[in-house]
Design a protein around this motif. Structure first.
Motif, mmCIF file in Angstrom:
data_model
loop_
_atom_site.group_PDB
_atom_site.id
_atom_site.type_symbol
_atom_site.label_atom_id
_atom_site.label_comp_id
_atom_site.label_asym_id
_atom_site.label_seq_id
_atom_site.Cartn_x
_atom_site.Cartn_y
_atom_site.Cartn_z
ATOM 1 N N ALA A 1 20.658 62.815 50.262
ATOM 2 C CA ALA A 1 21.890 63.388 50.809
ATOM 3 C C ALA A 1 22.197 64.579 50.168
ATOM 4 O O ALA A 1 21.958 64.643 48.774
ATOM 5 N N ASN A 2 22.960 65.293 50.771
ATOM 6 C CA ASN A 2 23.193 66.816 50.215
ATOM 7 C C ASN A 2 23.878 67.772 51.080
ATOM 8 O O ASN A 2 24.330 67.458 52.431
ATOM 9 N N ASN A 3 24.424 68.861 50.692
ATOM 10 C CA ASN A 3 25.091 69.899 51.639
ATOM 11 C C ASN A 3 23.780 70.335 52.507
ATOM 12 O O ASN A 3 22.719 70.145 51.996
ATOM 13 N N THR B 1 29.919 69.358 51.051
ATOM 14 C CA THR B 1 29.984 67.820 51.301
ATOM 15 C C THR B 1 28.687 67.314 51.486
ATOM 16 O O THR B 1 27.762 67.943 51.931
ATOM 17 N N ARG B 2 28.417 66.143 50.782
ATOM 18 C CA ARG B 2 27.363 65.658 50.972
ATOM 19 C C ARG B 2 27.179 64.472 52.283
ATOM 20 O O ARG B 2 27.919 63.761 52.374
ATOM 21 N N SER B 3 25.955 64.699 52.986
ATOM 22 C CA SER B 3 25.810 63.883 54.250
ATOM 23 C C SER B 3 24.219 63.557 54.281
ATOM 24 O O SER B 3 23.558 64.111 53.365
ATOM 25 N N ILE C 1 16.533 56.049 50.348
ATOM 26 C CA ILE C 1 17.235 57.480 50.120
ATOM 27 C C ILE C 1 17.377 57.821 48.625
ATOM 28 O O ILE C 1 17.779 56.894 47.714
ATOM 29 N N ARG C 2 16.970 58.638 48.583
ATOM 30 C CA ARG C 2 17.073 59.467 47.202
ATOM 31 C C ARG C 2 18.640 59.684 46.879
ATOM 32 O O ARG C 2 19.186 60.060 47.510
ATOM 33 N N VAL C 3 18.946 59.291 45.617
ATOM 34 C CA VAL C 3 20.244 59.358 45.054
ATOM 35 C C VAL C 3 20.141 60.442 43.700
ATOM 36 O O VAL C 3 19.162 60.271 43.013
ATOM 37 N N GLN C 4 21.556 60.855 43.176
ATOM 38 C CA GLN C 4 21.621 61.613 41.985
ATOM 39 C C GLN C 4 21.820 60.484 41.089
ATOM 40 O O GLN C 4 22.201 59.662 41.344
ATOM 41 N N ALA C 5 20.930 60.605 39.938
ATOM 42 C CA ALA C 5 21.037 59.434 39.169
ATOM 43 C C ALA C 5 22.512 59.409 38.463
ATOM 44 O O ALA C 5 22.560 60.031 37.274
ATOM 45 N N PRO D 1 31.246 68.219 42.514
ATOM 46 C CA PRO D 1 31.061 69.724 42.015
ATOM 47 C C PRO D 1 29.803 69.727 41.199
ATOM 48 O O PRO D 1 29.403 68.751 40.723
ATOM 49 N N ASP D 2 29.423 71.000 40.734
ATOM 50 C CA ASP D 2 28.513 71.442 40.016
ATOM 51 C C ASP D 2 29.468 71.900 38.811
ATOM 52 O O ASP D 2 30.198 72.822 38.877
ATOM 53 N N MET D 3 29.210 71.390 37.726
ATOM 54 C CA MET D 3 29.948 71.522 36.439
ATOM 55 C C MET D 3 29.269 72.771 35.681
ATOM 56 O O MET D 3 27.940 72.801 35.294
ATOM 57 N N SER E 1 15.460 63.426 40.043
ATOM 58 C CA SER E 1 16.051 64.620 39.861
ATOM 59 C C SER E 1 15.972 65.308 41.058
ATOM 60 O O SER E 1 15.118 65.094 41.937
ATOM 61 N N PHE E 2 16.846 66.591 41.188
ATOM 62 C CA PHE E 2 16.761 67.313 42.597
ATOM 63 C C PHE E 2 15.573 67.924 42.499
ATOM 64 O O PHE E 2 14.855 67.899 43.767
ATOM 65 N N GLY E 3 14.859 68.451 41.560
ATOM 66 C CA GLY E 3 13.529 68.948 41.910
ATOM 67 C C GLY E 3 12.415 68.261 42.326
ATOM 68 O O GLY E 3 11.602 68.571 42.664
ATOM 69 N N PRO F 1 19.358 74.029 38.304
ATOM 70 C CA PRO F 1 18.040 73.511 39.215
ATOM 71 C C PRO F 1 17.866 74.233 40.305
ATOM 72 O O PRO F 1 17.128 73.484 41.175
ATOM 73 N N TYR F 2 18.587 75.521 40.787
ATOM 74 C CA TYR F 2 18.354 76.129 41.924
ATOM 75 C C TYR F 2 17.251 76.949 42.136
ATOM 76 O O TYR F 2 16.835 77.616 41.053
ATOM 77 N N THR F 3 17.207 77.488 43.430
ATOM 78 C CA THR F 3 16.360 78.556 43.714
ATOM 79 C C THR F 3 16.943 79.807 43.276
ATOM 80 O O THR F 3 18.407 80.086 43.224
HETATM 81 C C1 GCU Z 1 23.516 69.678 44.974
HETATM 82 C C2 GCU Z 1 24.262 69.853 43.899
HETATM 83 C C3 GCU Z 1 23.542 69.997 42.594
HETATM 84 C C4 GCU Z 1 22.657 68.804 42.586
HETATM 85 C C5 GCU Z 1 21.845 68.361 43.891
HETATM 86 C C6 GCU Z 1 21.285 67.186 43.692
HETATM 87 O O1 GCU Z 1 22.936 70.792 45.586
HETATM 88 O O2 GCU Z 1 24.866 71.442 43.969
HETATM 89 O O3 GCU Z 1 23.848 70.382 41.551
HETATM 90 O O4 GCU Z 1 21.852 68.824 41.640
HETATM 91 O O5 GCU Z 1 22.899 68.535 44.957
HETATM 92 O O6 GCU Z 1 21.392 66.446 44.652
HETATM 93 O O7 GCU Z 1 20.671 66.635 42.665
#
Ligand code: GCU
Length: 339
Positions: free
Chosen positions: A214-216, A154-156, A174-178, A241-243, A197-199, A39-41
């Motif tokens: 929340a995120n790094n 760390t997520r803050s 606040i958005r959270v990861q599902a 972590p990201d797996m 979702s992140f995107g 999902p990253y740049t």
């Molecule tokens: C972090 C994490 C991602 C995740 C994202 C999120 O950046 O590394 O894997 O998708 O947070 O908040 O969804």
């Protein structure tokens, strides 16, 4: 006459066999296209890790595999891509542990708030291959194998209005990861949890659908969330972590030797990812400051008090993570004894 027919049949069988043989040979020579989605740049540390993975495999097995990397959820958000991994049409995926909870509850370990005493304990835990092996026991059910884990700091919280005290979160969207426990954690903080979702976060911040996330720190710059969320408060509530996972359908059909190369490549990718993460985070913080983001130190204990009860809730609801949780305590202890 009979002999003539027999001869013709023999010739036909011989040609057919040759053809099958040739086809098989061609099949063997053909480069197989493999998809890796994340999902990253293209400037994210995990994208660099994906590039390392690709180069290692393609150098060790020339012309056998062509690994196509699909960044920025271009094959769909991780929530959707996971089904494609299960079917085998996406072979590799980098996914937050939270997205995997619906497939294998043991990943909920990382949703425990304030799980690790510091980032070193977290890093040591996820780089230990014996630990990662413990997440492989449900492969028959999930359809994916965790190859390794990537570091995500760390997520803050980062928000449009500043958060100095935990009460400032009251009523904020606040958005959270599902993931089920992330929703409960946000509610325990007093905020309204909005899973997405992140995107989707960039647009949701821009359009005011959410007040923060929340995120790094990397997300502030790489995903440009810092354009809208100008306050980053260090409450440090989560380290997940990201797996880096692979479709088990794919791994089962390739040779043992190739499997070994993919595994080695994943380990190399992890080394690169962790180094790049620390570098990127330092740069991201500097860039966020110039974007006008203010970094706020908060009383972490005040935040901890609100959500620490969830630790026992998660352990009670998911007894199968007991052993992993005890391992975390050992890694934590090592860090505490250092200081
Ligand atoms: C972090 C994490 C991602 C995740 C994202 C999120 O950046 O590394 O894997 O998708 O947070 O908040 O969804």
């Amino acid at each position: 006459m009979k002999l003539n027919i027999l001869f013709k049949v023999l010739v036909f069988v011989a040609i057919t066999l040759c053809c099958v043989n040739a086809c098989d040979k061609n099949k063997g020579d053909k480069t197989e296209v493999i998809r890796l989605s994340h999902p990253y740049t293209r400037t994210h540390p995990s994208h660099f890790a994906a590039l390392t993975f690709k180069s290692y495999v393609e150098a060790k097995l020339p012309n056998k595999y062509n690994i196509e990397i699909y960044p920025k959820e271009s094959l769909g958000s991780n929530e959707k891509a996971l089904d494609l991994v299960k079917q085998g049409s996406i072979q590799f995926l980098i996914s937050s542990s939270v997205n995997l909870e619906y497939y294998d509850r043991s990943f909920a370990l990382f949703s425990i708030p304030y799980l690790f005493v510091n980032e070193k304990a977290f890093e040591n835990f996820i780089t230990n291959s014996l630990i990662i092996d413990k997440f492989k026991v449900n492969v028959d059910k999930t359809g994916f194998i965790p190859l390794t884990a990537f570091f995500a700091g760390t997520r803050s919280f980062y928000t449009k209005k500043p958060i100095h005290k935990v009460d400032d979160l009251k009523g904020m969207k606040i958005r959270v990861q599902a993931g089920p426990f992330n929703i409960r954690m946000m509610q325990a903080f007093g905020a309204i949890a909005i899973p997405m979702s992140f995107g989707e976060v960039y647009k949701a911040l821009e359009q005011g659908i959410i007040d923060g996330a929340a995120n790094n720190e990397i997300a502030l710059v790489n995903e440009e969330h810092g354009k809208f969320a100008k306050y980053y408060s260090y409450d440090k509530h989560q380290m997940c972590p990201d797996m880096f996972i692979v479709s088990s359908k794919f791994m089962e059909r390739i040779s043992k030797e190739d499997r070994h190369i993919f595994e080695k490549a994943a380990k190399k990718a992890q080394e690169v990812q962790i180094k790049e993460f620390y570098k990127s985070r330092k740069i991201a913080k500097e860039q966020a400051l110039s974007l006008g983001v203010t970094f706020i130190d908060v009383d972490i204990d005040e935040f901890k008090d609100k959500v620490l009860f969830l630790r026992q809730v998660i352990l009670d609801e998911i007894p199968e993570i007991d052993d992993l949780y005890n391992e975390v305590l050992i890694f934590n202890k090592k860090e505490i004894n250092k200081n």
